[in-house]
Design a protein around this motif. Sequence first.
Motif, short mmCIF file in Angstrom:
data_model
loop_
_atom_site.label_atom_id
_atom_site.label_comp_id
_atom_site.label_asym_id
_atom_site.label_seq_id
_atom_site.Cartn_x
_atom_site.Cartn_y
_atom_site.Cartn_z
N SER A 106 45.61 46.95 73.56
CA SER A 106 44.43 46.60 72.78
C SER A 106 44.10 47.78 71.88
CB SER A 106 43.24 46.26 73.69
OG SER A 106 42.91 47.35 74.51
N LYS A 107 43.00 47.68 71.15
CA LYS A 107 42.64 48.72 70.19
C LYS A 107 41.83 49.83 70.84
CE LYS A 107 42.51 45.52 66.24
NZ LYS A 107 41.66 44.96 65.16
N GLY A 108 41.75 50.96 70.13
CA GLY A 108 40.87 52.05 70.54
C GLY A 108 41.37 52.81 71.74
N ASN A 109 40.50 53.65 72.28
CA ASN A 109 40.87 54.48 73.43
C ASN A 109 41.19 53.65 74.66
OD1 ASN A 109 40.64 56.98 72.12
ND2 ASN A 109 38.44 57.05 72.46
N PHE A 110 40.49 52.52 74.83
CA PHE A 110 40.76 51.65 75.96
C PHE A 110 42.22 51.21 75.96
CE2 PHE A 110 41.05 47.64 78.22
CZ PHE A 110 40.25 47.83 79.34
N GLY A 111 42.76 50.98 74.76
CA GLY A 111 44.13 50.50 74.64
C GLY A 111 45.18 51.59 74.56
N LEU A 112 44.77 52.84 74.74
CA LEU A 112 45.73 53.95 74.76
C LEU A 112 46.36 53.99 76.16
CD1 LEU A 112 46.84 56.33 73.07
CD2 LEU A 112 44.99 57.73 74.01
N ASN A 171 33.40 62.10 78.54
CA ASN A 171 33.07 62.07 79.97
C ASN A 171 34.07 61.21 80.73
OD1 ASN A 171 31.61 59.61 78.87
ND2 ASN A 171 31.01 59.41 81.02
N GLY A 172 34.20 61.53 82.01
CA GLY A 172 35.16 60.80 82.83
C GLY A 172 34.99 61.12 84.30
N VAL A 173 35.91 60.62 85.11
CA VAL A 173 35.84 60.78 86.56
C VAL A 173 37.22 61.02 87.14
CG1 VAL A 173 36.02 58.27 86.92
CG2 VAL A 173 35.07 59.71 88.73
N GLY A 174 37.28 61.90 88.13
CA GLY A 174 38.49 62.12 88.90
C GLY A 174 38.18 61.98 90.38
N THR A 175 39.15 61.51 91.15
CA THR A 175 38.93 61.33 92.59
C THR A 175 40.02 62.02 93.39
OG1 THR A 175 40.09 59.19 92.51
CG2 THR A 175 37.68 59.15 92.33
N ALA A 181 35.95 62.14 97.74
CA ALA A 181 35.15 62.85 96.75
C ALA A 181 35.47 62.35 95.35
CB ALA A 181 35.38 64.36 96.82
N ALA A 182 34.42 62.29 94.53
CA ALA A 182 34.58 61.92 93.11
C ALA A 182 33.88 62.98 92.27
CB ALA A 182 33.98 60.54 92.85
N TYR A 183 34.55 63.38 91.19
CA TYR A 183 34.01 64.39 90.28
C TYR A 183 33.75 63.75 88.92
CZ TYR A 183 35.95 67.50 93.83
OH TYR A 183 36.27 68.12 95.01
N PHE A 184 32.49 63.72 88.54
CA PHE A 184 32.09 63.16 87.26
C PHE A 184 31.82 64.31 86.30
CE2 PHE A 184 31.16 60.03 90.46
CZ PHE A 184 31.56 58.83 89.88
N VAL A 185 32.48 64.29 85.15
CA VAL A 185 32.44 65.42 84.22
C VAL A 185 32.03 64.94 82.83
CG1 VAL A 185 33.74 67.33 83.21
CG2 VAL A 185 34.30 66.53 85.53
N ILE A 186 31.17 65.71 82.19
CA ILE A 186 30.82 65.48 80.80
C ILE A 186 30.95 66.81 80.07
CG2 ILE A 186 28.35 65.81 81.24
CD1 ILE A 186 27.82 63.73 79.02
N SER A 187 31.57 66.79 78.90
CA SER A 187 31.68 68.01 78.10
C SER A 187 30.38 68.20 77.33
CB SER A 187 32.88 67.95 77.16
OG SER A 187 32.68 66.98 76.15
N ASN A 188 29.93 69.42 77.25
CA ASN A 188 28.69 69.72 76.52
C ASN A 188 28.96 70.14 75.09
OD1 ASN A 188 27.04 69.21 78.81
ND2 ASN A 188 27.68 71.19 79.64
N GLU A 189 30.23 70.15 74.71
CA GLU A 189 30.63 70.40 73.34
C GLU A 189 31.93 69.63 73.11
OE1 GLU A 189 32.13 74.60 72.84
OE2 GLU A 189 31.14 74.78 74.80
N ALA A 190 32.30 69.49 71.85
CA ALA A 190 33.45 68.67 71.51
C ALA A 190 34.74 69.26 72.08
CB ALA A 190 33.56 68.53 70.00
N PHE A 212 35.93 57.82 80.50
CA PHE A 212 34.89 56.80 80.36
C PHE A 212 34.56 56.53 78.90
CE2 PHE A 212 32.90 57.39 84.83
CZ PHE A 212 33.63 56.32 85.31
N ASP A 213 34.23 57.59 78.13
CA ASP A 213 33.89 57.37 76.72
C ASP A 213 33.75 58.71 76.01
OD1 ASP A 213 33.25 55.92 74.36
OD2 ASP A 213 32.23 54.40 75.57
N GLY A 214 33.43 58.63 74.73
CA GLY A 214 33.34 59.82 73.91
C GLY A 214 31.98 60.03 73.28
N LYS A 215 31.81 59.56 72.06
CA LYS A 215 30.61 59.88 71.30
C LYS A 215 29.31 59.47 72.00
CE LYS A 215 32.43 57.84 67.70
NZ LYS A 215 32.63 57.28 66.35
#
Length: 248
Positions: A106-112, A171-175, A181-190, A212-215
């Motif tokens: 599919s299109k976009g990051n989901f389809g990568l 942002n995303g998640v690793g397990t 355990a699950a680690y949820f991470v968000i970048s505070n800069e690009a 999970f997503d970007g912008k």
Amino acid sequence: MIRIALCLIFLSLPQWARAVTCSDQTHEGRSLTVCTVDATRDNLRLFLRDDSGAILGQFRDIERALEDGKTLSFGMNAGMYHADRSPVGHYVEDGTEEMRLLTGGSKGNFGLLPNGVLCLNDGEAKVYETLDFQKQAPTCRDATQSGPMLVIDGDLHPRFLPDSSSRFLRNGVGTTTDGKAAYFVISNEAVTFHEFARFFRDVLKTPNALYFDGKISRLHAPQLDRSDGGFWMGPIIGVVEPSAAVTE
């Protein structure tokens, strides 16, 4: 001295009294926030709609929808969605499927491809690559599909480029392998995909991690005095715990 005393008090609390923990970290000169969830103890759930069927969309709306005496101690957007904020990929909440598993391109990051699925059960959280998820067919109390995968069986996604110029908040998640355990991470800069994925592989050492997503990446972390607003979200993941008024 006061701070040391408070830390000692916290460490002496019984295990059930400790909920998700969030902290700011730096990796390769980039700032990120990591929220660590103990899936064996924390009440980790997905949220999309309220009791009337309306999509929630904001952390404050989840807080209002929770039962009395409960609070949202952590929250994050958890998967891509359409213009009407319905999930793009597989979505299950409390055993009810809203969207089927998508295995094609599919299109976009989901389809990568490959993309993946986060599967939640009582006491367990696991990230699966989508075709592996289809093959194993695990039963999930809650599940959300997103993409691309960041780390797959210890390797970075094969299409990530070390010298990429595409930078966004992400942002995303690793397990962990055992799902405890699950680690949820968000970048505070690009950051690039490659930079973001390396943090999961090299620092958190999660064998599998999912984007999970970007912008529109958003985080709710009250212990850091942070609750991001702005864009309306689709699927949201969070930890629910008794409010302070109940636990005191």
